[in-house]
Design a protein around this motif. Structure first.
Motif, PDB file in Angstrom:
ATOM      1  N   PRO A   5     -75.929  44.719 -36.553  1.00 33.55           N
ATOM      2  CA  PRO A   5     -75.733  43.945 -37.771  1.00 33.55           C
ATOM      3  C   PRO A   5     -76.978  43.940 -38.650  1.00 33.55           C
ATOM      4  O   PRO A   5     -78.105  43.993 -38.161  1.00 33.55           O
ATOM      5  CB  PRO A   5     -75.422  42.547 -37.261  1.00 33.55           C
ATOM      6  CG  PRO A   5     -76.011  42.489 -35.900  1.00 33.55           C
ATOM      7  CD  PRO A   5     -75.962  43.890 -35.367  1.00 33.55           C
ATOM      8  N   ASP A   6     -76.744  43.866 -39.919  1.00 38.36           N
ATOM      9  CA  ASP A   6     -77.840  43.825 -40.884  1.00 38.36           C
ATOM     10  C   ASP A   6     -78.289  42.375 -41.046  1.00 38.36           C
ATOM     11  O   ASP A   6     -77.489  41.502 -41.364  1.00 38.36           O
ATOM     12  CB  ASP A   6     -77.348  44.377 -42.219  1.00 38.36           C
ATOM     13  CG  ASP A   6     -78.427  44.445 -43.273  1.00 38.36           C
ATOM     14  OD1 ASP A   6     -79.609  44.274 -42.918  1.00 38.36           O
ATOM     15  OD2 ASP A   6     -78.088  44.667 -44.446  1.00 38.36           O
ATOM     16  N   PRO A   7     -79.567  42.079 -40.835  1.00 36.82           N
ATOM     17  CA  PRO A   7     -80.027  40.693 -40.957  1.00 36.82           C
ATOM     18  C   PRO A   7     -79.899  40.146 -42.382  1.00 36.82           C
ATOM     19  O   PRO A   7     -79.852  38.938 -42.581  1.00 36.82           O
ATOM     20  CB  PRO A   7     -81.481  40.735 -40.536  1.00 36.82           C
ATOM     21  CG  PRO A   7     -81.796  42.119 -40.184  1.00 36.82           C
ATOM     22  CD  PRO A   7     -80.596  42.967 -40.396  1.00 36.82           C
ATOM     23  N   GLU A   8     -79.793  41.011 -43.366  1.00 34.47           N
ATOM     24  CA  GLU A   8     -79.677  40.574 -44.759  1.00 34.47           C
ATOM     25  C   GLU A   8     -78.235  40.287 -45.168  1.00 34.47           C
ATOM     26  O   GLU A   8     -77.996  39.776 -46.246  1.00 34.47           O
ATOM     27  CB  GLU A   8     -80.275  41.636 -45.691  1.00 34.47           C
ATOM     28  CG  GLU A   8     -81.727  41.958 -45.407  1.00 34.47           C
ATOM     29  CD  GLU A   8     -82.634  40.740 -45.607  1.00 34.47           C
ATOM     30  OE1 GLU A   8     -82.409  39.980 -46.575  1.00 34.47           O
ATOM     31  OE2 GLU A   8     -83.550  40.555 -44.798  1.00 34.47           O
ATOM     32  N   ASP A   9     -77.259  40.667 -44.327  1.00 29.10           N
ATOM     33  CA  ASP A   9     -75.843  40.450 -44.634  1.00 29.10           C
ATOM     34  C   ASP A   9     -75.464  39.031 -44.212  1.00 29.10           C
ATOM     35  O   ASP A   9     -75.074  38.777 -43.071  1.00 29.10           O
ATOM     36  CB  ASP A   9     -74.975  41.487 -43.925  1.00 29.10           C
ATOM     37  CG  ASP A   9     -73.542  41.464 -44.386  1.00 29.10           C
ATOM     38  OD1 ASP A   9     -73.194  40.623 -45.233  1.00 29.10           O
ATOM     39  OD2 ASP A   9     -72.758  42.308 -43.894  1.00 29.10           O
ATOM     40  N   ILE A  10     -75.581  38.076 -45.137  1.00 29.72           N
ATOM     41  CA  ILE A  10     -75.397  36.660 -44.832  1.00 29.72           C
ATOM     42  C   ILE A  10     -73.964  36.359 -44.392  1.00 29.72           C
ATOM     43  O   ILE A  10     -73.751  35.633 -43.416  1.00 29.72           O
ATOM     44  CB  ILE A  10     -75.782  35.792 -46.056  1.00 29.72           C
ATOM     45  CG1 ILE A  10     -77.215  36.081 -46.495  1.00 29.72           C
ATOM     46  CG2 ILE A  10     -75.578  34.311 -45.757  1.00 29.72           C
ATOM     47  CD1 ILE A  10     -78.265  35.809 -45.464  1.00 29.72           C
ATOM     48  N   ALA A  11     -72.996  36.934 -45.083  1.00 37.60           N
ATOM     49  CA  ALA A  11     -71.593  36.659 -44.745  1.00 37.60           C
ATOM     50  C   ALA A  11     -71.277  37.137 -43.336  1.00 37.60           C
ATOM     51  O   ALA A  11     -70.600  36.444 -42.570  1.00 37.60           O
ATOM     52  CB  ALA A  11     -70.680  37.325 -45.756  1.00 37.60           C
ATOM     53  N   ASP A  12     -71.755  38.301 -42.972  1.00 37.70           N
ATOM     54  CA  ASP A  12     -71.506  38.837 -41.637  1.00 37.70           C
ATOM     55  C   ASP A  12     -72.204  37.990 -40.580  1.00 37.70           C
ATOM     56  O   ASP A  12     -71.628  37.689 -39.533  1.00 37.70           O
ATOM     57  CB  ASP A  12     -71.978  40.289 -41.564  1.00 37.70           C
ATOM     58  CG  ASP A  12     -71.570  40.949 -40.259  1.00 37.70           C
ATOM     59  OD1 ASP A  12     -70.405  40.756 -39.852  1.00 37.70           O
ATOM     60  OD2 ASP A  12     -72.414  41.637 -39.653  1.00 37.70           O
ATOM     61  N   ASN A  13     -73.418  37.588 -40.850  1.00 36.51           N
ATOM     62  CA  ASN A  13     -74.156  36.769 -39.893  1.00 36.51           C
ATOM     63  C   ASN A  13     -73.494  35.410 -39.698  1.00 36.51           C
ATOM     64  O   ASN A  13     -73.449  34.890 -38.580  1.00 36.51           O
ATOM     65  CB  ASN A  13     -75.599  36.582 -40.359  1.00 36.51           C
ATOM     66  CG  ASN A  13     -76.384  37.869 -40.253  1.00 36.51           C
ATOM     67  OD1 ASN A  13     -76.048  38.743 -39.468  1.00 36.51           O
ATOM     68  ND2 ASN A  13     -77.414  37.983 -41.060  1.00 36.51           N
TER      69      ASN A  13
ATOM     70  N   PRO B 238     -65.829  49.825 -40.622  1.00 36.56           N
ATOM     71  CA  PRO B 238     -66.469  48.665 -39.994  1.00 36.56           C
ATOM     72  C   PRO B 238     -67.057  48.932 -38.610  1.00 36.56           C
ATOM     73  O   PRO B 238     -67.981  48.254 -38.193  1.00 36.56           O
ATOM     74  CB  PRO B 238     -65.356  47.632 -39.923  1.00 36.56           C
ATOM     75  CG  PRO B 238     -64.105  48.393 -40.021  1.00 36.56           C
ATOM     76  CD  PRO B 238     -64.410  49.629 -40.805  1.00 36.56           C
ATOM     77  N   VAL B 239     -66.552  49.901 -37.877  1.00 39.74           N
ATOM     78  CA  VAL B 239     -67.039  50.143 -36.523  1.00 39.74           C
ATOM     79  C   VAL B 239     -68.465  50.683 -36.545  1.00 39.74           C
ATOM     80  O   VAL B 239     -69.235  50.462 -35.621  1.00 39.74           O
ATOM     81  CB  VAL B 239     -66.088  51.107 -35.775  1.00 39.74           C
ATOM     82  CG1 VAL B 239     -66.619  51.470 -34.417  1.00 39.74           C
ATOM     83  CG2 VAL B 239     -64.719  50.477 -35.648  1.00 39.74           C
ATOM     84  N   LEU B 240     -68.850  51.365 -37.599  1.00 44.16           N
ATOM     85  CA  LEU B 240     -70.209  51.889 -37.682  1.00 44.16           C
ATOM     86  C   LEU B 240     -71.229  50.755 -37.738  1.00 44.16           C
ATOM     87  O   LEU B 240     -72.384  50.921 -37.330  1.00 44.16           O
ATOM     88  CB  LEU B 240     -70.361  52.784 -38.910  1.00 44.16           C
ATOM     89  CG  LEU B 240     -69.486  54.040 -38.914  1.00 44.16           C
ATOM     90  CD1 LEU B 240     -69.674  54.799 -40.212  1.00 44.16           C
ATOM     91  CD2 LEU B 240     -69.819  54.924 -37.726  1.00 44.16           C
TER      92      LEU B 240
END
Length: 102
Positions: A72-80, A65-67
């Motif tokens: 952040p990836d703009p396409e990663d909805i859950a992370d955003n 996860p540290v990488l």
């Protein structure tokens, strides 16, 4: 009475049934470990087993996860969504402690 077991005989277990096997096992282990070569093999076995058990699993580089932090990836909805909500745990914990003191 004749030919029938008494209550005591029916409930009693044979004494020392496992003791003989334990003594036999201890004797075989002592005989096997009496040779220096076998002692060193056993010592290596114990050390490798201990290392395998105590090792913590290392995540693969692509799943680490540290990488992903700071990029952040703009396409990663859950992370955003998680970043958008923010962490309210610390604020909630502090508020609870403060209200209990008042």
């Amino acid at each position: 009475m004749f030919g029938m077991n008494t209550e005591r005989e029916r409930n009693s277990k044979p004494m020392g049934g496992g003791l003989g096997y334990m003594l036999l096992g201890a004797g075989v282990a002592a005989w096997w470990l009496s040779k220096e070569e076998n002692r060193s093999k056993f010592d290596r076995f114990l050390n490798t087993t201990k290392n395998k058990i105590s090792k913590e699993p290392v995540p693969s580089p692509e799943n680490f996860p540290v990488l992903k932090a700071g990029n952040p990836d703009p396409e990663d909805i859950a992370d955003n969504k998680m970043v958008e909500e923010g962490s309210q745990f610390g604020v909630h914990y502090y508020d609870e402690k403060r209200t209990k003191l008042e």
